[in-house]
Enzyme design. Structure first.
Site, PDB file in Angstrom:
ATOM      1  N   ARG A   2       0.834  -1.223   0.000  1.00 40.87           N
ATOM      2  CA  ARG A   2       0.000   0.000   0.000  1.00 40.87           C
ATOM      3  C   ARG A   2       0.866   1.269   0.000  1.00 40.87           C
ATOM      4  NH1 ARG A   2      -3.300  -3.753  -0.479  1.00 40.87           N
ATOM      5  NH2 ARG A   2      -5.393  -3.752   0.461  1.00 40.87           N
ATOM      6  N   SER A  58     -10.927  -1.228   3.430  1.00 40.85           N
ATOM      7  CA  SER A  58     -10.153  -1.404   4.664  1.00 40.85           C
ATOM      8  C   SER A  58      -9.824  -0.028   5.243  1.00 40.85           C
ATOM      9  CB  SER A  58      -8.820  -2.100   4.380  1.00 40.85           C
ATOM     10  OG  SER A  58      -9.024  -3.332   3.776  1.00 40.85           O
ATOM     11  N   GLU A  70      -5.321   3.038   6.670  1.00 39.78           N
ATOM     12  CA  GLU A  70      -4.991   2.955   5.260  1.00 39.78           C
ATOM     13  C   GLU A  70      -5.683   4.117   4.556  1.00 39.78           C
ATOM     14  OE1 GLU A  70      -6.530  -0.365   2.928  1.00 39.78           O
ATOM     15  OE2 GLU A  70      -5.813   0.670   1.165  1.00 39.78           O
TER      16      GLU A  70
HETATM   17  N1  EPU Z   1     -10.519 -11.849  10.014  1.00 41.88           N
HETATM   18  C1  EPU Z   1     -11.245 -12.048  11.159  1.00 41.88           C
HETATM   19  N2  EPU Z   1     -12.272 -11.176  11.414  1.00 41.88           N
HETATM   20  C2  EPU Z   1     -12.591 -10.149  10.591  1.00 41.88           C
HETATM   21  C3  EPU Z   1     -11.824  -9.936   9.438  1.00 41.88           C
HETATM   22  C4  EPU Z   1     -10.783 -10.810   9.141  1.00 41.88           C
HETATM   23  O1  EPU Z   1     -10.987 -12.961  11.937  1.00 41.88           O
HETATM   24  O2  EPU Z   1     -13.546  -9.420  10.901  1.00 41.88           O
HETATM   25  C5  EPU Z   1      -9.434 -12.805   9.683  1.00 41.88           C
HETATM   26  C6  EPU Z   1      -9.839 -13.718   8.527  1.00 41.88           C
HETATM   27  O3  EPU Z   1     -10.540 -14.856   8.974  1.00 41.88           O
HETATM   28  C7  EPU Z   1      -8.504 -14.101   7.943  1.00 41.88           C
HETATM   29  C8  EPU Z   1      -7.674 -12.832   8.149  1.00 41.88           C
HETATM   30  O4  EPU Z   1      -8.296 -12.102   9.190  1.00 41.88           O
HETATM   31  O5  EPU Z   1      -7.888 -15.113   8.659  1.00 41.88           O
HETATM   32  C9  EPU Z   1      -7.517 -11.988   6.905  1.00 41.88           C
HETATM   33  O6  EPU Z   1      -8.792 -11.556   6.439  1.00 41.88           O
HETATM   34  P1  EPU Z   1      -9.091 -11.245   4.893  1.00 41.88           P
HETATM   35  O7  EPU Z   1      -8.728 -12.419   4.045  1.00 41.88           O
HETATM   36  O8  EPU Z   1     -10.497 -10.747   4.776  1.00 41.88           O
HETATM   37  O9  EPU Z   1      -8.060 -10.127   4.488  1.00 41.88           O
HETATM   38  P2  EPU Z   1      -7.562  -8.792   5.216  1.00 41.88           P
HETATM   39  O10 EPU Z   1      -6.118  -8.955   5.509  1.00 41.88           O
HETATM   40  O11 EPU Z   1      -8.462  -8.450   6.345  1.00 41.88           O
HETATM   41  C10 EPU Z   1      -6.743  -7.624   3.031  1.00 41.88           C
HETATM   42  C11 EPU Z   1      -6.872  -6.283   2.330  1.00 41.88           C
HETATM   43  C12 EPU Z   1      -8.197  -6.207   1.601  1.00 41.88           C
HETATM   44  C13 EPU Z   1      -8.258  -7.352   0.596  1.00 41.88           C
HETATM   45  C14 EPU Z   1      -8.133  -8.684   1.361  1.00 41.88           C
HETATM   46  C15 EPU Z   1      -8.077  -9.877   0.438  1.00 41.88           C
HETATM   47  C16 EPU Z   1      -5.575  -4.699   3.639  1.00 41.88           C
HETATM   48  C17 EPU Z   1      -5.599  -3.531   4.562  1.00 41.88           C
HETATM   49  N3  EPU Z   1      -6.771  -5.203   3.293  1.00 41.88           N
HETATM   50  O12 EPU Z   1      -7.737  -7.706   4.042  1.00 41.88           O
HETATM   51  O13 EPU Z   1      -8.206  -4.972   0.894  1.00 41.88           O
HETATM   52  O14 EPU Z   1      -9.489  -7.339  -0.132  1.00 41.88           O
HETATM   53  O15 EPU Z   1      -6.879  -8.679   2.095  1.00 41.88           O
HETATM   54  O16 EPU Z   1      -6.831  -9.929  -0.159  1.00 41.88           O
HETATM   55  O17 EPU Z   1      -4.495  -5.138   3.249  1.00 41.88           O
HETATM   56  C18 EPU Z   1      -8.907  -2.699   0.879  1.00 41.88           C
HETATM   57  O18 EPU Z   1      -7.719  -2.421   0.772  1.00 41.88           O
HETATM   58  O19 EPU Z   1      -9.805  -1.832   0.932  1.00 41.88           O
HETATM   59  C19 EPU Z   1      -9.282  -4.097   0.993  1.00 41.88           C
HETATM   60  C20 EPU Z   1     -10.551  -4.492   1.197  1.00 41.88           C
END
Ligand code: EPU
Length: 351
Positions: free
Chosen positions: A164, A240, A335
């Protein structure tokens, strides 16, 4: 060039926050951009450039000029038998570009399907999802230097891409406006399936990876995003709100000892944790404070439940940040870019 004064920004930020700017300029040619920049230099008034406003939180009015690109051309150049260079104007809606490339059989961007925003902001922010970041496909970025009006093309290697992050976000780098982005794509489809949750979904759908097409992959990504993230037409948000924090090995070991199920991923500079998981475990998923809420299906996303102001969103963000710090000793950094917040606000990420 279209110009408005005392202009409402409510339809220029996906959070749907009420704010106005002194002047709003939309340009549809690089010459018009240079003309607007030279006028702004002469006036010495503040200005900022926005895309779709899908990563912005307007905390108050913006007492300056907002620039917006309507540069929407696309050019294609073949490189050898398998590669193409697709140069897209900064004002193109990101997902329209993804769909356009896939329709023509140019592959690479499918994991980045449905990310809100425009092409220019995608290169500034190095958008990423499902194991892929935009930088992986960026060949070069065409820019205009805001101080001189001179055009310059930066090869990807000079864009200082990281999670990012890019040179375009660095406060001490020359202020440049992205006018177009060149992506290096392939005619041969190779699925990027590094992200475990994506592989799990493909397996759960009973799809054989060998039979996966780019269109199928795009549909799967679209479905996952629609299930987890709020529908931008129904619920204002900036995706996010926080970045996933990166910690050192010792910090991680202590956290893992206390929370054996903590999700974690290797990162170039340490171990990346999941901010969504931390916020969820801190008890905030699905909770709200007034008209601002934490999304029930993905705690990393803060939403406008109806009529929220930027101050409402920041009040909630600060409460979340405080609880995560108390419980895990980690400071979450936004972010989303906060525009116009008070200088003593506890969040780090202001412009
Ligand atoms: N998780 C939870 N509870 C929640 C949310 C997530 O336990 O409420 C756990 C999930 O179960 C999983 C882990 O956290 O084990 C990661 O969750 P997820 O796969 O949804 O990805 P993220 O790291 O929360 C990032 C990006 C998203 C992108 C997703 C998929 C950032 C800040 N966010 O989210 O990007 O869509 O990965 O690759 O890096 C954005 O930038 O606006 C965005 C949505």
């Amino acid at each position: 060039m279209t110009e408005y004064t005392d202009y409402s920004l409510i339809h220029h930020n996906t959070f749907g926050l009420p704010a106005r700017c002194h002047r709003f300029i939309e340009y549809s040619g690089v010459d018009e951009l240079c003309e607007a920049l030279s006028q702004l230099r002469a006036e010495r008034t503040p200005w900022m450039h926005i895309g779709r406003g899908s990563n912005l939180v307007f905390v108050g009015d913006y007492e300056g000029t907002i620039l917006h690109s309507a540069l929407t051309g696309i050019d294609v150049e073949a490189v050898g038998s398998d590669e193409v260079l697709v140069t897209a104007g900064a004002g193109i809606v990101w997902d329209d570009l993804v769909a356009w490339t896939l329709q023509r059989g140019y592959y690479g961007l499918e994991n980045l399907s449905l990310i809100p925003g425009e092409v220019g902001a995608a290169a500034v922010q190095n958008i990423g999802a499902y194991g892929v970041e935009a930088a992986r496909f960026i060949d070069s970025v065409q820019t205009v230097d805001a101080a001189t009006g001179h055009p310059a093309t930066l090869p990807c290697s000079e864009c200082r891409y990281a999670y990012r992050h890019s040179v375009f976000k660095e406060a001490d780098a020359p202020r440049r406006i992205v006018t177009a982005v060149t992506f290096r794509l392939r005619r041969t489809f190779t699925p990027h399936l590094d992200y475990a949750a994506l592989r799990d979904r493909i397996a759960a759908d009973g799809i054989d990876c060998a039979a996966l097409t780019a269109d199928m992959l795009r549909s799967i990504i679209v479905r996952i995003r629609r299930e987890k993230l709020p529908d931008p037409d129904q619920q204002g948000s900036a995706g996010s709100f926080f970045m996933n924090p990166v910690v050192d090995a010792a910090t991680f070991a202590a956290l893992q000892a206390a929370h054996p199920d903590i999700p974690h991923y290797p990162a170039p500079d340490g171990i990346k944790l999941s901010a969504g998981w931390l916020i969820d475990r801190a008890g905030w998923r699905g909770r709200s404070m007034g008209p601002a809420g934490v999304w029930g299906k993905q705690a990393l996303v803060l939403v406008n439940l109806g009529g929220a102001t930027g101050t409402d969103v920041l009040r909630l963000a600060a409460a979340v940040q405080r609880d995560v710090l108390r419980q895990f000793g980690i400071t979450l950094r936004p972010e989303a870019i906060l525009v116009g917040e008070s200088p003593d606000w506890p969040l780090d990420g202001s412009i």
